[in-house]
Design a protein around this motif. Sequence first.
Motif, PDB file in Angstrom:
ATOM      1  N   SER A   1       5.312   5.409   4.244  1.00  0.00           N
ATOM      2  CA  SER A   1       6.121   4.535   3.390  1.00  0.00           C
ATOM      3  C   SER A   1       7.288   5.372   2.901  1.00  0.00           C
ATOM      4  O   SER A   1       7.231   6.597   2.930  1.00  0.00           O
ATOM      5  CB  SER A   1       5.329   4.022   2.186  1.00  0.00           C
ATOM      6  OG  SER A   1       5.159   5.059   1.242  1.00  0.00           O
TER       7      SER A   1
ATOM      8  N   LEU B   1       1.929   0.554   7.237  1.00  0.00           N
ATOM      9  CA  LEU B   1       2.764   0.653   6.039  1.00  0.00           C
ATOM     10  C   LEU B   1       1.984   0.037   4.881  1.00  0.00           C
ATOM     11  O   LEU B   1       1.901  -1.184   4.759  1.00  0.00           O
ATOM     12  CB  LEU B   1       4.082  -0.130   6.235  1.00  0.00           C
ATOM     13  CG  LEU B   1       5.266   0.573   6.904  1.00  0.00           C
ATOM     14  CD1 LEU B   1       4.908   1.185   8.228  1.00  0.00           C
ATOM     15  CD2 LEU B   1       6.434  -0.383   7.059  1.00  0.00           C
TER      16      LEU B   1
ATOM     17  N   THR C   1       1.419  -1.212   1.144  1.00  0.00           N
ATOM     18  CA  THR C   1       2.352  -1.672   0.117  1.00  0.00           C
ATOM     19  C   THR C   1       1.632  -2.436  -0.986  1.00  0.00           C
ATOM     20  O   THR C   1       0.639  -3.127  -0.717  1.00  0.00           O
ATOM     21  CB  THR C   1       3.450  -2.578   0.731  1.00  0.00           C
ATOM     22  OG1 THR C   1       4.298  -3.061  -0.322  1.00  0.00           O
ATOM     23  CG2 THR C   1       2.868  -3.771   1.478  1.00  0.00           C
TER      24      THR C   1
ATOM     25  N   LEU D   1       7.254  -4.604  -1.870  1.00  0.00           N
ATOM     26  CA  LEU D   1       7.367  -5.303  -0.587  1.00  0.00           C
ATOM     27  C   LEU D   1       8.756  -5.129   0.039  1.00  0.00           C
ATOM     28  O   LEU D   1       8.876  -4.927   1.254  1.00  0.00           O
ATOM     29  CB  LEU D   1       7.073  -6.797  -0.773  1.00  0.00           C
ATOM     30  CG  LEU D   1       5.599  -7.141  -1.014  1.00  0.00           C
ATOM     31  CD1 LEU D   1       5.464  -8.551  -1.562  1.00  0.00           C
ATOM     32  CD2 LEU D   1       4.798  -7.001   0.287  1.00  0.00           C
TER      33      LEU D   1
ATOM     34  N   THR E   1       9.248  -1.872   1.726  1.00  0.00           N
ATOM     35  CA  THR E   1       8.322  -1.787   2.874  1.00  0.00           C
ATOM     36  C   THR E   1       8.928  -2.478   4.093  1.00  0.00           C
ATOM     37  O   THR E   1       8.950  -1.912   5.196  1.00  0.00           O
ATOM     38  CB  THR E   1       6.971  -2.447   2.515  1.00  0.00           C
ATOM     39  OG1 THR E   1       6.429  -1.769   1.389  1.00  0.00           O
ATOM     40  CG2 THR E   1       6.000  -2.384   3.677  1.00  0.00           C
ATOM     41  N   ILE E   2       9.419  -3.681   3.881  1.00  0.00           N
ATOM     42  CA  ILE E   2       9.996  -4.425   5.017  1.00  0.00           C
ATOM     43  C   ILE E   2      11.305  -3.762   5.468  1.00  0.00           C
ATOM     44  O   ILE E   2      11.609  -3.709   6.665  1.00  0.00           O
ATOM     45  CB  ILE E   2      10.202  -5.921   4.644  1.00  0.00           C
ATOM     46  CG1 ILE E   2       8.847  -6.554   4.260  1.00  0.00           C
ATOM     47  CG2 ILE E   2      10.851  -6.682   5.796  1.00  0.00           C
ATOM     48  CD1 ILE E   2       7.731  -6.411   5.286  1.00  0.00           C
TER      49      ILE E   2
ATOM     50  N   ALA F   1      10.274  -1.016   7.696  1.00  0.00           N
ATOM     51  CA  ALA F   1       9.849  -1.563   8.995  1.00  0.00           C
ATOM     52  C   ALA F   1      11.085  -1.864   9.854  1.00  0.00           C
ATOM     53  O   ALA F   1      11.123  -1.523  11.042  1.00  0.00           O
ATOM     54  CB  ALA F   1       9.006  -2.815   8.787  1.00  0.00           C
TER      55      ALA F   1
ATOM     56  N   SER G   1       2.116  -2.303  11.289  1.00  0.00           N
ATOM     57  CA  SER G   1       1.207  -3.214  10.585  1.00  0.00           C
ATOM     58  C   SER G   1       1.294  -2.952   9.092  1.00  0.00           C
ATOM     59  O   SER G   1       1.311  -1.795   8.660  1.00  0.00           O
ATOM     60  CB  SER G   1      -0.239  -2.985  11.035  1.00  0.00           C
ATOM     61  OG  SER G   1      -0.451  -3.562  12.296  1.00  0.00           O
ATOM     62  N   ILE G   2       1.313  -4.032   8.330  1.00  0.00           N
ATOM     63  CA  ILE G   2       1.413  -3.905   6.877  1.00  0.00           C
ATOM     64  C   ILE G   2       0.016  -4.058   6.260  1.00  0.00           C
ATOM     65  O   ILE G   2      -0.725  -4.979   6.611  1.00  0.00           O
ATOM     66  CB  ILE G   2       2.332  -5.010   6.288  1.00  0.00           C
ATOM     67  CG1 ILE G   2       3.635  -5.155   7.103  1.00  0.00           C
ATOM     68  CG2 ILE G   2       2.584  -4.795   4.799  1.00  0.00           C
ATOM     69  CD1 ILE G   2       4.694  -4.162   6.901  1.00  0.00           C
TER      70      ILE G   2
ATOM     71  N   VAL H   1       5.138 -11.066   3.663  1.00  0.00           N
ATOM     72  CA  VAL H   1       4.964 -10.213   4.853  1.00  0.00           C
ATOM     73  C   VAL H   1       4.995 -11.066   6.118  1.00  0.00           C
ATOM     74  O   VAL H   1       5.673 -10.721   7.092  1.00  0.00           O
ATOM     75  CB  VAL H   1       3.647  -9.412   4.780  1.00  0.00           C
ATOM     76  CG1 VAL H   1       3.414  -8.638   6.070  1.00  0.00           C
ATOM     77  CG2 VAL H   1       3.660  -8.456   3.591  1.00  0.00           C
TER      78      VAL H   1
ATOM     79  N   TYR I   1       6.371  -9.105  10.759  1.00  0.00           N
ATOM     80  CA  TYR I   1       5.519  -7.955  11.075  1.00  0.00           C
ATOM     81  C   TYR I   1       4.045  -8.344  10.904  1.00  0.00           C
ATOM     82  O   TYR I   1       3.719  -9.277  10.162  1.00  0.00           O
ATOM     83  CB  TYR I   1       5.863  -6.752  10.181  1.00  0.00           C
ATOM     84  CG  TYR I   1       7.249  -6.235  10.449  1.00  0.00           C
ATOM     85  CD1 TYR I   1       7.525  -5.487  11.591  1.00  0.00           C
ATOM     86  CD2 TYR I   1       8.290  -6.545   9.583  1.00  0.00           C
ATOM     87  CE1 TYR I   1       8.828  -5.043  11.861  1.00  0.00           C
ATOM     88  CE2 TYR I   1       9.597  -6.109   9.843  1.00  0.00           C
ATOM     89  CZ  TYR I   1       9.849  -5.359  10.979  1.00  0.00           C
ATOM     90  OH  TYR I   1      11.117  -4.938  11.239  1.00  0.00           O
TER      91      TYR I   1
ATOM     92  N   LEU J   1       0.484  -8.512   9.608  1.00  0.00           N
ATOM     93  CA  LEU J   1      -0.220  -8.274   8.339  1.00  0.00           C
ATOM     94  C   LEU J   1      -1.695  -8.046   8.654  1.00  0.00           C
ATOM     95  O   LEU J   1      -2.353  -8.906   9.259  1.00  0.00           O
ATOM     96  CB  LEU J   1      -0.050  -9.476   7.405  1.00  0.00           C
ATOM     97  CG  LEU J   1      -0.861  -9.433   6.108  1.00  0.00           C
ATOM     98  CD1 LEU J   1      -0.407  -8.280   5.207  1.00  0.00           C
ATOM     99  CD2 LEU J   1      -0.739 -10.760   5.349  1.00  0.00           C
TER     100      LEU J   1
END
Length: 216
Positions: A9, A107, A109, A116, A119-120, A123, A137-138, A157, A162, A164
């Motif tokens: 992250s 990742l 979060t 969030l 995080t995105i 990504a 993958s979150i 998400v 991406y 989840l």
Amino acid sequence: MSLVIGVVSQKGGVGKSTVARLIACNYAASEWMVKIADMDLAQGTCTSWNRRRLQNEIEPKVAVEQFLNVSDALKTGEHYDLVVFDGAPHSTRKTLDIAQSSDLVILPTGVSLDDLEPTIKLAHELKKNGVDPAKISIALTRAGNSDVELSEGMEYVKASGYHLLDGVIHEKTAIRRSSDEGKCATETPFKTINEKVDILVQSIVNRADVMVRKGR
Ligand SMILES: Nc1ncnc2c1ncn2[C@@H]1O[C@H](COP(=O)(O)OP(=O)(O)OP(=O)(O)O)[C@@H](O)[C@H]1O
Ligand SMILES: [Mg+2]
């Protein structure tokens, strides 16, 4: 060739080390030879945690080593079935190196927009720099008590496109206390917590299988 899972992250304190330890302990419990590559030289969180694990004679054993470079970690990792990278926060170059070398990039979060959004954004950065977005993958970690907040986080998400991961790690004192003893989040004294976190573990294992089959 060993399986490589990266946990990264940009933001600090989202649960990278917690997830890395969780993955390591659970694969090790299935007789895998596991090494955590602790890339956080400043904090060495997993390294200190493993000292406590050894001192408290907790099984299964996992190996932890600090590395400056991803390539050094991968060389040593040849002797292991699984290498889990515990990434350092705010380390753009190494985060990308880890992501590019991993079969699966997790990742972790929190569920607030404060967590969030970066995080995105990370990504997207990884994708822009050539990381296969399917590898990303979150994992929702540090979730609170609100179902509404959690389901909004999940929607956020999913809308990003991406993957989840199923399962959530809720914010629990027992998880912190277990980590203080050298245990992971499925090794707390509470069956309900362990079983909930195990859903995340299983979805990580499944996703890793999918990515390995796709990539090799
Ligand atoms: N689900 C949880 N419940 C309670 N405490 C948690 C949970 N997840 C993480 N923590 C605690 O929050 C802190 C940060 O977690 P962790 O070290 O896993 O995050 P990190 O992303 O690795 O942090 P850093 O960016 O500093 O490396 C730690 O004190 C950890 O014990
Ligand atoms: Mg950490």
